[in-house]
Design an enzyme around this catalytic site. Structure first.
Site, short mmCIF file in Angstrom:
data_model
loop_
_atom_site.label_atom_id
_atom_site.label_comp_id
_atom_site.label_asym_id
_atom_site.label_seq_id
_atom_site.Cartn_x
_atom_site.Cartn_y
_atom_site.Cartn_z
N SER A 238 0.82 -1.22 0.00
CA SER A 238 0.00 0.00 0.00
C SER A 238 0.86 1.28 0.00
O SER A 238 0.57 2.21 -0.74
CB SER A 238 -0.97 -0.01 1.18
OG SER A 238 -0.26 -0.21 2.38
N PHE A 239 1.93 1.30 0.79
CA PHE A 239 2.75 2.51 0.84
C PHE A 239 3.60 2.64 -0.42
O PHE A 239 3.74 3.72 -0.99
CB PHE A 239 3.61 2.52 2.11
CG PHE A 239 4.27 3.85 2.39
CD1 PHE A 239 3.59 5.05 2.21
CD2 PHE A 239 5.58 3.90 2.86
CE1 PHE A 239 4.20 6.27 2.48
CE2 PHE A 239 6.20 5.12 3.14
CZ PHE A 239 5.51 6.30 2.94
N LYS B 152 9.40 0.44 7.84
CA LYS B 152 9.35 0.83 9.25
C LYS B 152 9.46 -0.36 10.19
O LYS B 152 8.58 -0.62 11.01
CB LYS B 152 8.08 1.66 9.50
CG LYS B 152 8.20 3.04 8.82
CD LYS B 152 6.91 3.81 8.73
CE LYS B 152 7.16 5.19 8.12
NZ LYS B 152 5.92 5.93 7.86
N LYS C 14 7.25 3.71 16.75
CA LYS C 14 5.87 4.17 16.94
C LYS C 14 4.87 3.02 16.73
O LYS C 14 3.75 3.08 17.25
CB LYS C 14 5.55 5.35 16.02
CG LYS C 14 5.52 4.99 14.55
CD LYS C 14 4.12 5.02 13.99
CE LYS C 14 3.93 4.19 12.75
NZ LYS C 14 4.95 4.02 11.78
N ASP D 234 3.70 11.10 13.24
CA ASP D 234 3.36 9.75 12.77
C ASP D 234 2.67 8.96 13.88
O ASP D 234 1.73 8.20 13.64
CB ASP D 234 4.66 9.06 12.32
CG ASP D 234 4.39 7.77 11.56
OD1 ASP D 234 3.21 7.45 11.29
OD2 ASP D 234 5.37 7.07 11.21
N SER E 262 -4.39 2.01 10.03
CA SER E 262 -3.09 1.52 10.47
C SER E 262 -3.20 0.05 10.83
O SER E 262 -4.05 -0.36 11.62
CB SER E 262 -2.63 2.32 11.70
OG SER E 262 -1.72 1.54 12.46
N ASN F 99 -1.03 -1.73 12.53
CA ASN F 99 -0.60 -2.01 13.89
C ASN F 99 -1.69 -1.66 14.90
O ASN F 99 -1.94 -2.41 15.85
CB ASN F 99 0.71 -1.26 14.18
CG ASN F 99 1.84 -1.76 13.30
OD1 ASN F 99 2.34 -2.87 13.50
ND2 ASN F 99 2.22 -0.98 12.30
#
Lengths: 351, 351
Positions: free
Chosen positions: B17-18, B108, B207, B260, B270, B272
């Site tokens: 997706s990113f 990430k 994060k 973020d 998100s 996560n």
């Protein structure tokens, strides 16, 4: 479960949503709470239904309309009234206050102490001397020395619903922090301490500016990426202006700063956020303020900060843009276009 | 509007997706994008429907399945693959990379470079030597010198919906920051710069731990006060462990840190956060991970940080508590009860 942690009643001044929520937390842990309501009529009405700001009152709460009882019967007093009424309230209460009193306020706005009809100009600007935090008002108007404040992510409705939360008690006196903690701490309400009283007061005040802006982003439906960008920039703006007004950067990075900022920018339960959302939906600020039961402190704060930023030569692009929106000089849409075009620079330079 | 800002195509590795969202932004501004997809079958399928991760592909994007073309045809490469596949991908790509290449990654998570069957013990602990950020992997596995990363509140779905956002390009090389800005900046995508590459990478990685935790709070319905308290504490934990691993505190207070963090803790978009919410609703981590299309990096990161915190004697109550939840040693409800009882202390002590 009533503990005998204090033999005297605890005073709460103001039965708005936050005042009532704090009175109820205090009442859970302590024997007797005097909750002062400004008008006799309102006091009678609240007493009759045993409910204020949509919250049922704990049985330990006595509704009163006599300010002298707060001073004469209580050692510890929590003033929770809008900033616009605070100084007047203090002047009425002051004859009954002594240096042994402890006051911990929960008001998140400035006192505007400029002479009437004062219009700031470049040669006669608005300065910090014209602007007071509530702890400063308490000290100016009474003999009370041991002052403190409450600030943090404390949406009153959630506290009333007994959801967990935490707050910061700030004071230059450890004694005040300890008393605040002893009176307020429950298994769902954590109390942190800070000795940066002015910094913590400024957190609570300045975050309302950013909340209004975040509300406009929600109203425009710009999404979480935009809102998070806006909050990040807002935090930096809070630190810059906060330091110019006498706070330390640390306060803004803790629970009363970034914590309160996040909660206030994330919830329809926040009045300031709601003002922003309604502005984005095309209502005027006059229409919005007329229809609100409690004051949104952010509006007054935006006007004050816009003037102070000129005096202290601090850049406040967010406050300035919101000022223009409030005064009809910019649309909400244009404002966000403007902020997205704002010059590229690293904004984290306050450490 | 296609600008001729570069004569060579730009490479993007990974069509999650990113990766797809970034490829589309690059394609809007630049002539040709090579988007590498790992399997030939998947590449064919994406090419056929001109869509990946729910996003329509810009006409300037060419789908490829030949890693050599990325190295041979592109000067600037954006690797956007899960951390678990990153080193393997770099080993395949490395023969085609030269010192003139510029790589800006958007991954990430950590690379876990410990020997197989390595089980950390007090006498043989997990250390920073076993853990690599993706910029370190790039440098270890290739001759590329000028590396950077992308991090910020960048929920891919919102970017795909053309909502405004901003990101940080971090690199020790100003040239990399400038190129990232030139290639990515649009009127709805602001690019900030940072020279703290490791700090910004750590922001994006750490994060995700807090996002899992915030998801559990949402799942339990504890409200915005609780979530804001949790995020505030999470930010402090990120700074502490981040400093122990080589980042500077400043990074965590900017867009890639707190920005973020807020976005990731506020959105069902998100992964996560969603893992946390589903944990609170009683699903096991195995059930959740099996059903997800893309990896939630936070789970691996929690396990790594739990071990690293022992080595570096850094307190990480949030990561530790989530570790217990993931391994069935604590319920989500008990975890929040535990965090609410955590000893009173001022947690802002990193400045």
């Amino acid at each position: 479960m009533v503990s005998k942690s204090t033999s005297k009643p605890i005073g709460v001044i103001g039965a708005g949503s936050f005042g009532t929520a704090i009175a109820n937390i205090l009442a859970e842990k302590n024997q007797q709470i005097l909750l002062y309501v400004r008008t006799a009529e309102k006091a009678l009405q609240i007493e009759k239904i045993r409910e204020s700001a949509g919250q049922t009152l704990h049985e330990n709460i006595e509704i009163i309309n006599d300010l002298s009882r707060i001073g004469n019967e209580c050692d510890v007093i929590f003033p929770m009234v809008p900033s616009a009424n605070f100084r007047e309230m203090m002047r009425s209460l002051s004859p009954f206050l002594r240096p042994y009193h402890i006051m911990i306020h929960g008001t998140k706005g400035f006192d505007y102490n400029a002479p009437e009809k004062f219009h700031p100009t470049p040669t006669n600007p608005l300065t910090r001397e014209h602007i007071r935090t509530m702890s400063e008002v308490i000290q100016e108007e009474s003999s009370v020395v041991r002052v403190g404040c409450l600030a943090g992510p404390n949406l009153a409705r959630e506290i009333a619903e007994k959801k967990p939360a935490a707050t910061v008690v700030a004071s230059q006196f450890d004694e005040v922090i300890k008393i605040g903690q002893k009176l307020l701490r429950t298994d769902r309400f954590l109390i942190y301490g800070s000795t940066d009283l002015i910094g913590i007061e400024l957190c609570g005040i300045l975050k309302n500016i950013i909340a209004v802006g975040a509300g406009t982003i929600a109203g425009l439906g710009l999404g979480e990426n935009s809102k998070s960008l806006f909050i990040s920039r807002g935090l930096v703006e809070m630190v810059h202006i906060g330091k110019a007004l006498g706070g330390n950067a640390e306060a803004f990075l803790g629970l009363a700063g970034v914590g309160d900022l996040i909660a206030t920018c994330s919830s329809e339960l926040s009045r300031n956020f709601t003002v922003g959302r309604r502005l984005a939906n095309g209502e005027t600020i006059d229409e919005i303020m007329e229809s609100m039961e409690e004051v949104a402190e952010g509006i007054k704060t935006i006007n004050i900060i816009q003037d102070l930023s000129k005096t202290y030569k601090t850049r406040v692009p967010i406050a300035e843009t919101l000022y223009k929106i409030l005064h009809g000089d910019m649309t909400v849409e244009d404002a966000h276009g403007y902020l997205m075009k704002f010059p590229f620079r690293a904004e984290i330079d306050f450490m």
